[in-house]
Design a protein around this motif. Sequence first.
Motif, mmCIF file in Angstrom:
data_model
loop_
_atom_site.group_PDB
_atom_site.id
_atom_site.type_symbol
_atom_site.label_atom_id
_atom_site.label_comp_id
_atom_site.label_asym_id
_atom_site.label_seq_id
_atom_site.Cartn_x
_atom_site.Cartn_y
_atom_site.Cartn_z
ATOM 1 N N ALA A 262 -52.601 -58.237 -73.362
ATOM 2 C CA ALA A 262 -51.318 -57.919 -72.730
ATOM 3 C C ALA A 262 -50.366 -57.405 -73.799
ATOM 4 O O ALA A 262 -49.785 -58.193 -74.551
ATOM 5 N N LEU A 263 -50.223 -56.102 -73.872
ATOM 6 C CA LEU A 263 -49.391 -55.472 -74.908
ATOM 7 C C LEU A 263 -48.363 -54.556 -74.258
ATOM 8 O O LEU A 263 -48.328 -53.357 -74.494
ATOM 9 N N GLY B 172 -56.277 -48.198 -85.398
ATOM 10 C CA GLY B 172 -55.756 -46.984 -86.002
ATOM 11 C C GLY B 172 -54.250 -46.864 -85.837
ATOM 12 O O GLY B 172 -53.662 -47.445 -84.917
ATOM 13 N N ALA B 173 -53.631 -46.081 -86.724
ATOM 14 C CA ALA B 173 -52.174 -45.975 -86.735
ATOM 15 C C ALA B 173 -51.623 -45.317 -85.479
ATOM 16 O O ALA B 173 -50.591 -45.733 -84.942
ATOM 17 N N GLU B 174 -52.306 -44.298 -84.972
ATOM 18 C CA GLU B 174 -51.803 -43.557 -83.811
ATOM 19 C C GLU B 174 -51.743 -44.441 -82.565
ATOM 20 O O GLU B 174 -50.762 -44.419 -81.818
ATOM 21 N N VAL B 175 -52.785 -45.243 -82.349
ATOM 22 C CA VAL B 175 -52.815 -46.129 -81.185
ATOM 23 C C VAL B 175 -51.942 -47.355 -81.424
ATOM 24 O O VAL B 175 -51.237 -47.815 -80.517
ATOM 25 N N GLY B 176 -51.942 -47.870 -82.651
ATOM 26 C CA GLY B 176 -51.090 -49.019 -82.954
ATOM 27 C C GLY B 176 -49.621 -48.727 -82.714
ATOM 28 O O GLY B 176 -48.864 -49.606 -82.275
ATOM 29 N N LYS B 177 -49.212 -47.503 -82.959
ATOM 30 C CA LYS B 177 -47.823 -47.106 -82.726
ATOM 31 C C LYS B 177 -47.479 -47.152 -81.240
ATOM 32 O O LYS B 177 -46.352 -47.497 -80.860
ATOM 33 N N ILE B 178 -48.462 -46.851 -80.389
ATOM 34 C CA ILE B 178 -48.233 -46.928 -78.948
ATOM 35 C C ILE B 178 -47.920 -48.372 -78.551
ATOM 36 O O ILE B 178 -46.981 -48.641 -77.796
ATOM 37 N N PHE B 179 -48.706 -49.310 -79.085
ATOM 38 C CA PHE B 179 -48.464 -50.718 -78.768
ATOM 39 C C PHE B 179 -47.082 -51.155 -79.237
ATOM 40 O O PHE B 179 -46.361 -51.870 -78.540
ATOM 41 N N GLN B 180 -46.723 -50.716 -80.442
ATOM 42 C CA GLN B 180 -45.418 -51.094 -80.987
ATOM 43 C C GLN B 180 -44.295 -50.568 -80.108
ATOM 44 O O GLN B 180 -43.314 -51.273 -79.829
#
Length: 547
Positions: free
Chosen positions: A461-462, A310-318
């Motif tokens: 590992a992110l 999802g976009a909300e969690v993917g943004k955290i990784f980024q």
Amino acid sequence: MAQEYKIKGLSSLDLKSGEKREVEVEGIENGKVLLAKVGDKTHAMSANCTHYGAPLKLGVLTPDGRLTCAWHGACFNVASGDVEDAPALDPLAKFEVVEKSDGVYIKGEESSIKANRRQVNTKCSVQGQEKVVVIGGGSGAMGLVQALREQKFKGAITMISSEPYLPIDRTKLSKALIADKSKLEWRSQEWFKTSSIETLHDDVTSVDFKSKTVSTASGSSHQYTKLVLATGGTPKALPLPGFKDLSNIFLLRTIPDVQAILSAVGEKKGKKIVIVGSSFIGMEVGNALSSDNEVSIIGMESVPLERVMGAEVGKIFQEQIGKKGVKFYMNASVDSAHPSSSDAKAVGSVKLKDGTSLPADLVILGIGVAPSTAFLKDNPAIELEKDGSLQTSENFAVKGLSDVYALGDIATYPYHGPGGNGTLTRIEHWNVAQNAGRSVARSIVSPSASPKPFIPVFWSALGSQLRYCGNTPNGWEDLVLQGEPKEGKFAAFYGKGDTVVAVASMQMDPVMTQSAELMRRGKMPGMGELRKGLDVRDVGVPGEVKM
């Protein structure tokens, strides 16, 4: 020789049912054990997980005596110390608990306390006519061959792998870029020898399922009574201009791949590295190389891993990896690779379809893998799925064939985890392959045994360590996010209706492990409760203080 050792600071066995406690052992430097009480019995065992050494006091203890590590989901039987679920290969050492007037003691060998594990007994002299042939040498194959010997299978075992080394911990390739096979191989050649497991390094070219014969590129043939297909995945290449012709463009799957990448980076480092693909592999490699190089990651989604997380969690990784200086080019498509001005045969830049040109000393492709089943493509006895995988039953038996199993990246099997409802699913997780191997071993040794259910687990590992359990074969509709996402500390619950189908967490252990065990037991709270702020780490079980 077994001796009695006193536990420091413990005058009596005062643990409550469901409680675990790490304690120190007198007379042994750094000697620690874990006490865990299940029902009315207190057990003593190794204090650390035999996988990567995580303190098991942080893990999850269930009423049926399962102790699961908080880091990567390795699970042990408290009563025996035996491995229940991957990725641990070695069992825990167990010790007798003795309560005396002057305190509490454990009885065992000093070497076992120090080793923090028990060596698994797989020694075998082959007997009988049965012969298991395993094609592949990855996580699933390793889980299978060890479990066969653990379960006292006496037949011959031959493992044929295209890779020129013994089974390795492949997760360390992308997460840490380790290229030394001595630091990656799970078991020594001596272990395979004493376990009577023949290891061959060869390419399988065909299988005759009627005559039960496997043929290889070297011209050899191997008869089997049971065949296990565990060939894993093949990294996808880019069929675009320049990517097939220029050097310093790499895939990442094997030790030689990592060696080539490290050689291209060099000792001076400071290289301009372009990673094509914001997949888990791409993100892990970017994270590993970011401290000493200029890393750019190209992704087709709006944020990394959007389709899965999802976009909300993917943004955290980024944001987490971005803090290390990694630059992202999202919603982007690659057009071509172009040569360096100083070397016409080596890559010098990657051009995007919007015209952007990214300087590159080397390029790493992380755009996914395809099932490694090319050797079966034209076999009339078998029908591959559209993605090249093999359809199997719950116990990983291949559809339409007898005495043949498939596991790992090449298996599409009925998923019965939360929200799965038997949906045919292919899961490319390390733990899934190894657990499937263990399951197939049970089926071979005890054909009437029912498949043992397990919840898929993976980690990545992110920036920080991501932990994930469950699966979403039928998608997810809702997300509940707890914690402090802006600080990279969160628990994300993915729901289908009110059912939690998957959980991801960072810096909130043991949320993932607790959720996996609750899912397995059918006790996972609903999305509505989680939306109100319920912390799964506080969820207890009737008659127990807490898992």
